[in-house]
Write a protein that holds these residues in place. Sequence first.
Motif, PDB file in Angstrom:
ATOM      1  N   LEU A   1      11.164   1.278   2.234  1.00 12.07           N
ATOM      2  CA  LEU A   1       9.777   1.854   1.810  1.00 12.07           C
ATOM      3  C   LEU A   1       8.780   0.727   1.600  1.00 12.07           C
ATOM      4  O   LEU A   1       7.401   0.744   1.759  1.00 12.07           O
ATOM      5  CB  LEU A   1      10.263   2.642   0.676  1.00 12.07           C
ATOM      6  N   LEU A   2       9.196  -0.071   0.542  1.00 12.90           N
ATOM      7  CA  LEU A   2       8.371  -1.219   0.200  1.00 12.90           C
ATOM      8  C   LEU A   2       7.812  -2.022   1.366  1.00 12.90           C
ATOM      9  O   LEU A   2       6.681  -2.561   1.465  1.00 12.90           O
ATOM     10  CB  LEU A   2       9.108  -2.258  -0.809  1.00 12.90           C
ATOM     11  N   ALA A   3       8.635  -2.604   2.442  1.00 12.15           N
ATOM     12  CA  ALA A   3       8.212  -3.136   3.556  1.00 12.15           C
ATOM     13  C   ALA A   3       7.169  -2.450   4.408  1.00 12.15           C
ATOM     14  O   ALA A   3       6.173  -3.099   4.931  1.00 12.15           O
ATOM     15  CB  ALA A   3       9.474  -3.459   4.286  1.00 12.15           C
ATOM     16  N   ALA A   4       7.616  -0.987   4.563  1.00 11.11           N
ATOM     17  CA  ALA A   4       6.540  -0.337   5.077  1.00 11.11           C
ATOM     18  C   ALA A   4       5.159  -0.386   4.770  1.00 11.11           C
ATOM     19  O   ALA A   4       3.949  -0.460   5.347  1.00 11.11           O
ATOM     20  CB  ALA A   4       7.115   1.085   5.251  1.00 11.11           C
ATOM     21  N   LEU A   5       4.937  -0.341   3.382  1.00  6.13           N
ATOM     22  CA  LEU A   5       3.691  -0.447   2.762  1.00  6.13           C
ATOM     23  C   LEU A   5       3.142  -2.059   2.628  1.00  6.13           C
ATOM     24  O   LEU A   5       1.776  -2.138   2.872  1.00  6.13           O
ATOM     25  CB  LEU A   5       3.907  -0.007   1.063  1.00  6.13           C
TER      26      LEU A   5
ATOM     27  N   PRO B   1       5.934  -2.886 -14.842  1.00  9.45           N
ATOM     28  CA  PRO B   1       4.291  -2.472 -15.065  1.00  9.45           C
ATOM     29  C   PRO B   1       3.621  -3.217 -14.085  1.00  9.45           C
ATOM     30  O   PRO B   1       3.832  -4.053 -13.621  1.00  9.45           O
ATOM     31  CB  PRO B   1       4.460  -3.096 -16.437  1.00  9.45           C
ATOM     32  N   GLY B   2       2.445  -2.325 -13.719  1.00 14.02           N
ATOM     33  CA  GLY B   2       1.447  -2.863 -12.781  1.00 14.02           C
ATOM     34  C   GLY B   2       1.390  -1.818 -11.652  1.00 14.02           C
ATOM     35  O   GLY B   2       2.444  -1.321 -11.081  1.00 14.02           O
ATOM     36  N   LYS B   3       0.346  -1.713 -11.087  1.00 16.35           N
ATOM     37  CA  LYS B   3       0.036  -0.647 -10.129  1.00 16.35           C
ATOM     38  C   LYS B   3       0.288  -1.250  -8.788  1.00 16.35           C
ATOM     39  O   LYS B   3      -0.425  -1.457  -7.790  1.00 16.35           O
ATOM     40  CB  LYS B   3      -1.742  -0.265 -10.061  1.00 16.35           C
ATOM     41  N   HIS B   4       1.817  -1.581  -8.449  1.00 16.10           N
ATOM     42  CA  HIS B   4       2.269  -1.855  -7.065  1.00 16.10           C
ATOM     43  C   HIS B   4       1.860  -0.929  -5.989  1.00 16.10           C
ATOM     44  O   HIS B   4       1.558  -1.239  -5.123  1.00 16.10           O
ATOM     45  CB  HIS B   4       3.543  -2.386  -7.386  1.00 16.10           C
ATOM     46  N   ILE B   5       2.461   0.066  -6.408  1.00 12.73           N
ATOM     47  CA  ILE B   5       2.464   1.242  -5.425  1.00 12.73           C
ATOM     48  C   ILE B   5       1.444   2.292  -5.901  1.00 12.73           C
ATOM     49  O   ILE B   5       1.716   2.980  -7.016  1.00 12.73           O
ATOM     50  CB  ILE B   5       3.758   1.881  -5.193  1.00 12.73           C
ATOM     51  N   GLU B   6       0.474   2.588  -5.362  1.00 12.78           N
ATOM     52  CA  GLU B   6      -0.508   3.614  -5.795  1.00 12.78           C
ATOM     53  C   GLU B   6      -0.481   4.709  -5.066  1.00 12.78           C
ATOM     54  O   GLU B   6      -0.247   4.757  -3.807  1.00 12.78           O
ATOM     55  CB  GLU B   6      -2.185   2.647  -5.517  1.00 12.78           C
ATOM     56  N   THR B   7      -0.839   6.192  -5.688  1.00 11.83           N
ATOM     57  CA  THR B   7      -0.664   7.290  -5.204  1.00 11.83           C
ATOM     58  C   THR B   7      -2.132   7.642  -4.602  1.00 11.83           C
ATOM     59  O   THR B   7      -2.948   7.238  -5.353  1.00 11.83           O
ATOM     60  CB  THR B   7      -0.263   8.285  -6.171  1.00 11.83           C
ATOM     61  N   VAL B   8      -2.282   7.866  -3.170  1.00 16.74           N
ATOM     62  CA  VAL B   8      -3.650   8.254  -2.642  1.00 16.74           C
ATOM     63  C   VAL B   8      -3.486   9.700  -2.486  1.00 16.74           C
ATOM     64  O   VAL B   8      -2.729  10.397  -1.743  1.00 16.74           O
ATOM     65  CB  VAL B   8      -3.786   7.447  -1.162  1.00 16.74           C
ATOM     66  N   TRP B   9      -4.218  10.383  -3.442  1.00 21.03           N
ATOM     67  CA  TRP B   9      -3.958  11.887  -3.552  1.00 21.03           C
ATOM     68  C   TRP B   9      -4.253  12.708  -2.318  1.00 21.03           C
ATOM     69  O   TRP B   9      -5.203  12.363  -1.687  1.00 21.03           O
ATOM     70  CB  TRP B   9      -4.747  12.436  -4.673  1.00 21.03           C
TER      71      TRP B   9
ATOM     72  N   GLY C   1      -2.965  -4.157  -5.775  1.00 22.45           N
ATOM     73  CA  GLY C   1      -2.622  -5.792  -6.213  1.00 22.45           C
ATOM     74  C   GLY C   1      -1.964  -5.809  -7.369  1.00 22.45           C
ATOM     75  O   GLY C   1      -1.960  -7.218  -7.735  1.00 22.45           O
ATOM     76  N   GLY C   2      -1.338  -4.684  -8.002  1.00 23.34           N
ATOM     77  CA  GLY C   2      -0.479  -5.041  -8.999  1.00 23.34           C
ATOM     78  C   GLY C   2      -1.196  -5.053 -10.396  1.00 23.34           C
ATOM     79  O   GLY C   2      -0.528  -5.486 -11.455  1.00 23.34           O
ATOM     80  N   GLY C   3      -2.540  -4.952 -10.678  1.00 20.22           N
ATOM     81  CA  GLY C   3      -3.088  -5.015 -11.751  1.00 20.22           C
ATOM     82  C   GLY C   3      -3.100  -3.794 -12.484  1.00 20.22           C
ATOM     83  O   GLY C   3      -2.935  -2.844 -11.953  1.00 20.22           O
ATOM     84  N   GLY C   4      -3.356  -3.915 -13.864  1.00 21.48           N
ATOM     85  CA  GLY C   4      -3.483  -2.640 -14.695  1.00 21.48           C
ATOM     86  C   GLY C   4      -1.892  -2.195 -15.046  1.00 21.48           C
ATOM     87  O   GLY C   4      -1.000  -2.851 -14.588  1.00 21.48           O
ATOM     88  N   ASP C   5      -1.949  -0.903 -15.543  1.00 25.30           N
ATOM     89  CA  ASP C   5      -0.997  -0.289 -15.987  1.00 25.30           C
ATOM     90  C   ASP C   5      -0.297   0.647 -14.941  1.00 25.30           C
ATOM     91  O   ASP C   5      -0.987   0.945 -14.057  1.00 25.30           O
ATOM     92  CB  ASP C   5      -1.181   0.565 -17.144  1.00 25.30           C
ATOM     93  N   ALA C   6       0.846   0.852 -14.978  1.00 22.42           N
ATOM     94  CA  ALA C   6       1.629   1.730 -13.987  1.00 22.42           C
ATOM     95  C   ALA C   6       1.247   3.054 -13.853  1.00 22.42           C
ATOM     96  O   ALA C   6       1.069   3.488 -15.171  1.00 22.42           O
ATOM     97  CB  ALA C   6       3.178   1.654 -14.055  1.00 22.42           C
TER      98      ALA C   6
ATOM     99  N   ARG D   1      11.614   5.650  -8.237  1.00 19.05           N
ATOM    100  CA  ARG D   1      12.892   4.557  -8.639  1.00 19.05           C
ATOM    101  C   ARG D   1      12.109   2.946  -8.266  1.00 19.05           C
ATOM    102  O   ARG D   1      12.536   2.343  -9.080  1.00 19.05           O
ATOM    103  CB  ARG D   1      13.953   4.736  -7.867  1.00 19.05           C
ATOM    104  N   LEU D   2      11.479   3.031  -7.155  1.00 19.56           N
ATOM    105  CA  LEU D   2      11.121   1.767  -6.800  1.00 19.56           C
ATOM    106  C   LEU D   2       9.788   1.065  -7.713  1.00 19.56           C
ATOM    107  O   LEU D   2       9.961   0.052  -8.208  1.00 19.56           O
ATOM    108  CB  LEU D   2      10.436   1.855  -5.249  1.00 19.56           C
ATOM    109  N   ARG D   3       9.072   1.930  -8.348  1.00 19.80           N
ATOM    110  CA  ARG D   3       8.219   1.723  -9.036  1.00 19.80           C
ATOM    111  C   ARG D   3       8.770   1.181 -10.447  1.00 19.80           C
ATOM    112  O   ARG D   3       8.433   0.191 -10.974  1.00 19.80           O
ATOM    113  CB  ARG D   3       7.288   2.951  -9.566  1.00 19.80           C
ATOM    114  N   ARG D   4       9.700   1.994 -10.902  1.00 19.93           N
ATOM    115  CA  ARG D   4      10.461   1.607 -11.935  1.00 19.93           C
ATOM    116  C   ARG D   4      11.141   0.108 -12.056  1.00 19.93           C
ATOM    117  O   ARG D   4      11.123  -0.761 -12.708  1.00 19.93           O
ATOM    118  CB  ARG D   4      11.629   2.528 -12.499  1.00 19.93           C
TER     119      ARG D   4
END
Length: 224
Positions: A157-161, A203-211, A219-224, A196-199
């Motif tokens: 999943l992470l690799a696909a992103l 912390p950090g917005k590694h995986i963002e939801t695009v509604w 980019g991993g900045g900010g809070d999760a 689970r992957l986010r946990r």
Amino acid sequence: MGERILLIEDDPQLGAQIADFLGRAGFEPVWWKEGRALHPGEAEAYGLIILDLMLPGTYGMDILRGLREGSEVPVLVLSARNDTSDKVRALRLGADDYMTKPFWPEELVERVRARLRRPVMQRQEQVELGALRVDLQAREVLVHGKPVELTRVEFNLLAALARRPGAAVTRQWLVDNVLDPEREGTERTLDVHVSRLRRKLGPGKHIETVWGIGYRLGGGGGDA
């Protein structure tokens, strides 16, 4: 004119019909009437390639194989052969879609549009975004230099992103191409894996939801 589309088709009547429909749909078709080697650098001039398999000159599968040695330009294969083995072989060689003749030109145009809306996969073996580093070949993940243990599905999943950094990938595409369709192929299951992957990434917005669409690797900045 819109995207340049390379059409490789030896049938004069079908080729003219496809080129006409592509032109009326706003694309700029370039028509080759026989097969020949297509170098990866040459392919980058096109947004998508429509490739017949049974060609005079160079066989379509050979064109596809050579192209995938250095290019990720989307390829839509056309063929009069409806054998599953041919479809599987073309997809394994790197085709993005496969249409069996005869077909409606309108459907072909819509498949072209749909494929061009999708992000193109990147070929690099390592992706770094902020504190996150993904080694696609070694299947290793580091956050702030520390290894993160992931399950097979979580890494896929992470690799696909990671292959489409910054681009939104639809939930349905991830379900169809990452999850096991017989065991876990639902959007609800996908959301569980993302959680689970986010946990694990911390912390950090590694995986963002695009509604309304899906997810993207940020980019991993900010809070999760």
